[in-house]
Design a protein around this motif. Structure first.
Motif, PDB file in Angstrom:
ATOM      1  N   SER A 156     -81.417  20.912 117.655  1.00 40.19           N
ATOM      2  CA  SER A 156     -81.210  19.584 118.222  1.00 40.19           C
ATOM      3  C   SER A 156     -80.260  19.653 119.399  1.00 40.19           C
ATOM      4  CB  SER A 156     -80.632  18.656 117.154  1.00 40.19           C
ATOM      5  OG  SER A 156     -80.352  17.412 117.709  1.00 40.19           O
ATOM      6  N   LYS A 206     -91.919  21.813 109.110  1.00 46.39           N
ATOM      7  CA  LYS A 206     -91.625  20.429 108.762  1.00 46.39           C
ATOM      8  C   LYS A 206     -91.842  19.532 109.970  1.00 46.39           C
ATOM      9  CE  LYS A 206     -88.176  21.594 105.237  1.00 46.39           C
ATOM     10  NZ  LYS A 206     -86.763  21.419 104.797  1.00 46.39           N
ATOM     11  N   LYS A 207     -92.257  18.304 109.713  1.00 49.83           N
ATOM     12  CA  LYS A 207     -92.511  17.346 110.780  1.00 49.83           C
ATOM     13  C   LYS A 207     -91.188  16.778 111.290  1.00 49.83           C
ATOM     14  CE  LYS A 207     -97.145  15.880 109.426  1.00 49.83           C
ATOM     15  NZ  LYS A 207     -97.997  14.727 109.064  1.00 49.83           N
ATOM     16  N   LYS A 208     -91.016  16.813 112.600  1.00 50.95           N
ATOM     17  CA  LYS A 208     -89.845  16.243 113.260  1.00 50.95           C
ATOM     18  C   LYS A 208     -90.326  15.445 114.475  1.00 50.95           C
ATOM     19  CE  LYS A 208     -86.407  18.229 110.878  1.00 50.95           C
ATOM     20  NZ  LYS A 208     -85.276  17.510 110.247  1.00 50.95           N
ATOM     21  N   ILE A 266     -84.245  17.049 118.847  1.00 50.84           N
ATOM     22  CA  ILE A 266     -85.106  17.121 117.675  1.00 50.84           C
ATOM     23  C   ILE A 266     -84.460  16.294 116.571  1.00 50.84           C
ATOM     24  CG2 ILE A 266     -86.233  18.609 115.988  1.00 50.84           C
ATOM     25  CD1 ILE A 266     -87.203  19.003 118.811  1.00 50.84           C
ATOM     26  N   GLU A 326     -94.439  14.045 117.985  1.00 54.70           N
ATOM     27  CA  GLU A 326     -94.243  14.619 116.662  1.00 54.70           C
ATOM     28  C   GLU A 326     -94.532  16.114 116.719  1.00 54.70           C
ATOM     29  OE1 GLU A 326     -96.949  14.301 112.948  1.00 54.70           O
ATOM     30  OE2 GLU A 326     -95.535  12.618 112.776  1.00 54.70           O
ATOM     31  N   GLU A 348     -89.730  15.042 118.526  1.00 58.51           N
ATOM     32  CA  GLU A 348     -89.142  15.589 119.738  1.00 58.51           C
ATOM     33  C   GLU A 348     -88.965  14.460 120.757  1.00 58.51           C
ATOM     34  OE1 GLU A 348     -90.368  19.296 122.412  1.00 58.51           O
ATOM     35  OE2 GLU A 348     -91.595  17.521 122.767  1.00 58.51           O
ATOM     36  N   ARG A 386     -93.741  20.238 114.658  1.00 57.69           N
ATOM     37  CA  ARG A 386     -93.404  20.946 113.425  1.00 57.69           C
ATOM     38  C   ARG A 386     -92.392  22.038 113.748  1.00 57.69           C
ATOM     39  NH1 ARG A 386     -96.916  20.340 109.003  1.00 57.69           N
ATOM     40  NH2 ARG A 386     -98.718  19.004 109.411  1.00 57.69           N
ATOM     41  N   ASN A 433     -85.233  13.335 113.079  1.00 59.60           N
ATOM     42  CA  ASN A 433     -86.190  12.931 112.051  1.00 59.60           C
ATOM     43  C   ASN A 433     -87.018  11.735 112.482  1.00 59.60           C
ATOM     44  OD1 ASN A 433     -85.456  14.934 110.137  1.00 59.60           O
ATOM     45  ND2 ASN A 433     -83.666  13.732 109.578  1.00 59.60           N
TER      46      ASN A 433
END
Length: 419
Positions: free
Chosen positions: A102, A45-47, A7, A33, A49, A35, A9
């Protein structure tokens, strides 16, 4: 095979981590993408994968280590992206399949056979196809399990809305998009639990916003020719009779019929029967060259309805053959006729071919024979087609009405939100 989930940014952040932990022979299987965090599964929050893998019997070689034997070619980001795109096309990994930390290793709940994964794919061998099928199965299993877990975190009214949309056979991508927009509206409640009425009203508002620009228009007063195309058995001839009766009895227009459906003897007889009842002329054409002659015979008619043969329109050749009959006319309209009892996969294949020829309007039939109406929304969202009429029985001319967004949304959502 060793599979790991990261995971980050953004994708570029993952590449050095993957090379460091899995080695230079690692490949990226999928990126998506997601959350993370938030409250009750919402407002995360948007992360990004990233799923990466390395053959289990291969030694992980850090990117900074120099090989002592003949080196394997380094995997470029472009090659990784190429393979990721290929695998992603088979299926998509669900965002909530594992914990958001992560670098957490995915559990081997679905075993994978050991096959060498080549970073650059030229032609798919049997081994590669087998691997892709295994990855697809794994992704489908993860998606199913993660969706079940996600549903448990949602408030009960939100769960009911999701299940209602799935039951209506709306495509999952549009269900997810709708749920995301409903969640955004729920956040204004500032932590309090939403009730069913609020959730349903939010969904109504979103669907009406999506559909407001796609509501088809009725047959215009200036229209001279209306063509009807579509697969066999969807009810084109009956729909023509309903609209012709409406235009003759209610609008007082002089109507004529043309049919090119000479593949089925009964089709000509059926339209001829309607023509006799309505006292309107009928012309039969056997080729595109005869269409002009038919128009000339009906030149005193204010409105002409043209029926075409039902064919297997999942093949573009059949579509092009029918399109050759739809001669250009400044004041013409064409309706694609589809049955709501059909599978969306088949409807989509037909629509995809017809939109290439500029057809924009759809007439849906057999609404009375189904309780699932999601295919209408799917066609609007996937192809920009405009629903013009809805037919719901065999009575001529009564069982047909113009498509109305408000009425349709109520049928999709049901009355649960008003309880």
């Amino acid at each position: 095979m060793k599979v790991k989930r990261y995971i980050v940014n953004a994708l570029p952040e993952a590449l050095p981590i993957i090379r460091s932990e899995l080695g230079i022979d690692a490949v990226i299987l999928n990126t998506k993408e997601i959350r993370v965090g938030g409250f009750l599964g919402m407002f995360g929050k948007k992360k990004m994968e990233v799923i990466a893998a390395i053959e289990s019997n291969a030694n992980a070689v850090p990117a900074v280590r120099k090989p002592t034997s003949a080196p394997k070619p380094a995997v470029s980001p472009a090659a990784l992206s190429h393979f990721a795109a290929m695998v992603s096309s088979a299926a998509s990994v669900s965002a909530e399949a594992a914990a958001p930390e992560s670098g957490r290793l995915l559990e081997d709940a679905v075993p994978l056979k050991a096959h060498a994964v080549q970073p650059v794919i030229s032609n798919r061998s049997g081994m590669e196809n087998e691997l892709i099928n295994e990855i697809r199965d794994m992704k489908q299993w993860i998606q199913k399990m993660s969706k079940q877990q996600q549903l448990k975190t949602w408030p009960e009214p939100v769960q009911e809305l999701y299940e209602r949309l799935i039951d209506q056979e709306i495509e999952l991508k549009w269900v997810d998009k709708l749920m995301a927009e409903v969640e955004e509206r729920i956040q204004f409640l500032q932590g309090s639990q939403p009730d069913k009425r609020f959730v349903w009203q939010s969904a109504r508002s979103v669907l009406n916003e999506w559909l407001k620009d796609f509501e088809g228009e009725r047959i215009g007063e200036q229209t001279r020719v209306v063509h009807f195309v579509g697969p066999t058995g969807v009810g084109k001839t009956t729909s023509i009779a309903k609209l012709a009766a409406e235009q003759t009895l209610k609008a007082g227009r002089k109507v004529g019929f043309i049919t090119s459906d000479t593949y089925r003897i009964a089709a000509v007889d059926q339209l001829r029967t309607y023509a006799n009842i309505l006292d309107v002329p009928l012309e039969v054409v056997f080729s595109p060259s005869e269409v002009t002659r038919a128009y000339k015979q009906l030149e005193d008619r204010e409105l002409i309805f043209m029926d075409t043969a039902g064919r297997n329109f999942r093949h573009e050749l059949s579509v092009s053959e029918v399109n050759s009959l739809l001669q250009s006319h400044d004041r013409s309209e064409t309706y694609l006729v589809l049955s709501l009892t059909g599978r969306y996969r088949d409807m989509s294949a037909v629509a995809e071919h017809f939109v290439k020829y500029g057809i924009q309007s759809v007439l849906f039939t057999k609404q009375d024979e189904t309780n699932a109406y999601g295919s209408i929304l799917n066609l609007v969202m996937d192809y920009g087609l405009k629903p013009a009429y809805i037919a719901y029985g065999q009575t001529v001319p009564d069982d047909i009405m113009p498509f109305q967004t408000d009425s349709y949304v109520e049928k999709v959502l049901g009355a649960a939100g008003d309880e």
